[in-house]
Design a protein around this motif. Structure first.
Motif, short mmCIF file in Angstrom:
data_model
loop_
_atom_site.label_atom_id
_atom_site.label_comp_id
_atom_site.label_asym_id
_atom_site.label_seq_id
_atom_site.Cartn_x
_atom_site.Cartn_y
_atom_site.Cartn_z
N SER A 1 4.90 0.16 14.52
CA SER A 1 6.26 0.19 14.45
C SER A 1 7.57 -0.18 13.03
N GLY A 2 8.81 0.46 12.63
CA GLY A 2 9.47 0.23 11.77
C GLY A 2 8.47 -0.12 10.60
N ALA A 3 7.39 0.31 10.18
CA ALA A 3 6.82 0.19 8.66
C ALA A 3 6.47 1.63 7.78
N THR A 4 7.01 1.54 6.81
CA THR A 4 6.73 2.69 6.33
C THR A 4 5.97 3.72 5.24
N ILE A 5 6.18 4.93 4.42
CA ILE A 5 4.58 4.68 3.82
C ILE A 5 6.51 5.89 2.13
N GLU A 6 6.09 4.75 1.16
CA GLU A 6 6.89 5.24 0.17
C GLU A 6 5.80 5.68 -0.98
N LYS A 7 6.04 6.87 -1.60
CA LYS A 7 5.24 7.23 -2.54
C LYS A 7 7.09 7.29 -4.01
N LEU B 1 1.40 6.12 -3.84
CA LEU B 1 2.07 5.36 -2.15
C LEU B 1 0.89 4.11 -1.99
N GLU B 2 2.61 4.05 -0.92
CA GLU B 2 2.39 2.97 -1.06
C GLU B 2 3.27 2.21 0.52
N ILE B 3 1.99 1.33 1.59
CA ILE B 3 2.76 1.26 2.84
C ILE B 3 2.95 -0.29 3.01
N ARG B 4 4.76 -0.04 3.57
CA ARG B 4 5.05 -1.08 3.64
C ARG B 4 5.47 -1.83 5.23
N ASP B 5 5.29 -2.74 5.91
CA ASP B 5 5.84 -3.29 6.90
C ASP B 5 7.09 -3.59 6.93
N LYS B 6 7.67 -3.78 8.49
CA LYS B 6 8.82 -3.37 8.57
C LYS B 6 10.18 -4.29 8.22
N ASP C 1 -0.72 -1.92 1.61
CA ASP C 1 -1.55 -1.86 0.81
C ASP C 1 -0.63 -0.87 -0.15
N LYS C 2 -1.71 -0.63 -0.72
CA LYS C 2 -1.70 0.79 -1.89
C LYS C 2 -2.32 1.83 -3.08
N PHE C 3 -2.21 2.88 -2.91
CA PHE C 3 -2.89 3.93 -3.70
C PHE C 3 -2.31 4.67 -4.86
N ASP C 4 -2.56 3.93 -6.36
CA ASP C 4 -1.93 5.05 -7.27
C ASP C 4 -3.10 6.15 -8.06
N ARG C 5 -2.32 7.36 -8.22
CA ARG C 5 -3.78 8.14 -8.10
C ARG C 5 -4.54 7.39 -9.98
N ASP C 6 -4.05 7.45 -10.91
CA ASP C 6 -4.04 7.23 -12.05
C ASP C 6 -5.14 5.49 -12.55
#
Length: 185
Positions: free
Chosen positions: A80-86, A132-137, A143-148
Motif C-alpha cells: 500500500s502506497g509504495a511506488t515503482i520509479e523509472k 527501475l526502483e521500488i520505494r516504500d510509502k 530494491d533496484k534494477f539497472d540494465r547496464d
C-alpha cells in the motif's frame, strides 16, 4: 469489486504465456516492507525477507511491458502506497506505478505490473538503458534494477526473453526465457 478483480485476472491470464519481442521504438519515459534498503543495483542475494524486482520485460507482444515482483518472505507483505520509479537513458526519473491501498503480495508470491492491464504508466525499453526502483510509502529504496549495471551495457533481450534473477528471487540478473508470474529458470 469482484468484477474488477475478475477483469484484472483475465487480462493478466491472457498475456501470461506471451513472450517478449524486440523493442525498436524510442523509449517512452519510471515498494515495500518498511525496511530501508541501501541504494544498490540489486538486492543482496541472501535477503529472503524482502520483496524484490524479479523479472523485467520490455515490449511484449501485443504492445505490453511488465515488471514482475517477488516476495522472498513466507509471510504476506503490504505494498500500500509504495511506488515503482523509472529512470530512462537521459536520467529522467518518474513514478510509473503507485500501489493502491490494501494491495498485498502473498508469501513467496508474485505481482506483475503491466502496461496491457493499464497499471504501468510508462514503457520499458529492452534496447536502451533503464533503471527501475521500488520505494516504500515513506520513499525508502527497497530494491533496484539497472540494465547496464545488472545485465551489462548495451545488452538486450530478444523475443521470448526477459531480464530475470536466476535463481528466482535471489540470484544474479541474466537474460533468460520470459517466465511471467512464475519461477525464473
Amino acid at each position: 469489486m469482484k468484477a474488477k478483480c475478475l477483469l484484472i485476472a483475465t487480462a493478466l491470464f491472457s498475456v501470461l504465456t506471451a513472450g517478449c519481442k524486440n523493442d525498436s521504438e524510442d523509449d517512452i519515459p519510471g515498494w515495500g516492507n518498511g525496511q530501508e534498503k541501501p541504494d544498490t543495483a540489486s538486492a543482496s542475494p541472501g535477503d529472503k525477507g524482502q520483496v524484490v524486482i524479479n523479472e523485467v520485460c520490455g515490449k511484449q507482444d501485443p504492445d505490453d511491458d511488465w515488471i514482475e515482483l517477488y516476495n522472498n518472505a513466507a509471510e504476506e507483505k503490504s505494498l500500500s502506497g509504495a511506488t515503482i520509479e523509472k529512470t530512462d537513458e537521459e536520467g529522467k526519473t518518474e513514478t510509473i506505478f503507485t500501489f493502491p491501498d490494501n494491495y498485498k503480495i502473498a508469501g513467496h508470491g508474485y505481482a506483475v505490473i503491466a502496461t496491457v492491464s493499464g497499471e504501468l504508466q510508462a514503457r520499458i525499453s529492452n534496447k536502451k538503458e533503464v533503471a527501475l526502483e521500488i520505494r516504500d510509502k515513506q520513499g525508502n529504496s527497497i530494491d533496484k534494477f539497472d540494465r547496464d549495471a545488472n545485465i551489462g551495457e548495451g545488452k538486450t533481450h530478444s523475443t521470448g526473453e526477459s531480464y530475470a534473477r536466476v535463481p528466482n528471487g535471489t540470484g544474479s540478473w541474466r537474460i533468460t526465457t520470459a517466465t511471467r508470474g512464475a519461477a525464473n529458470k
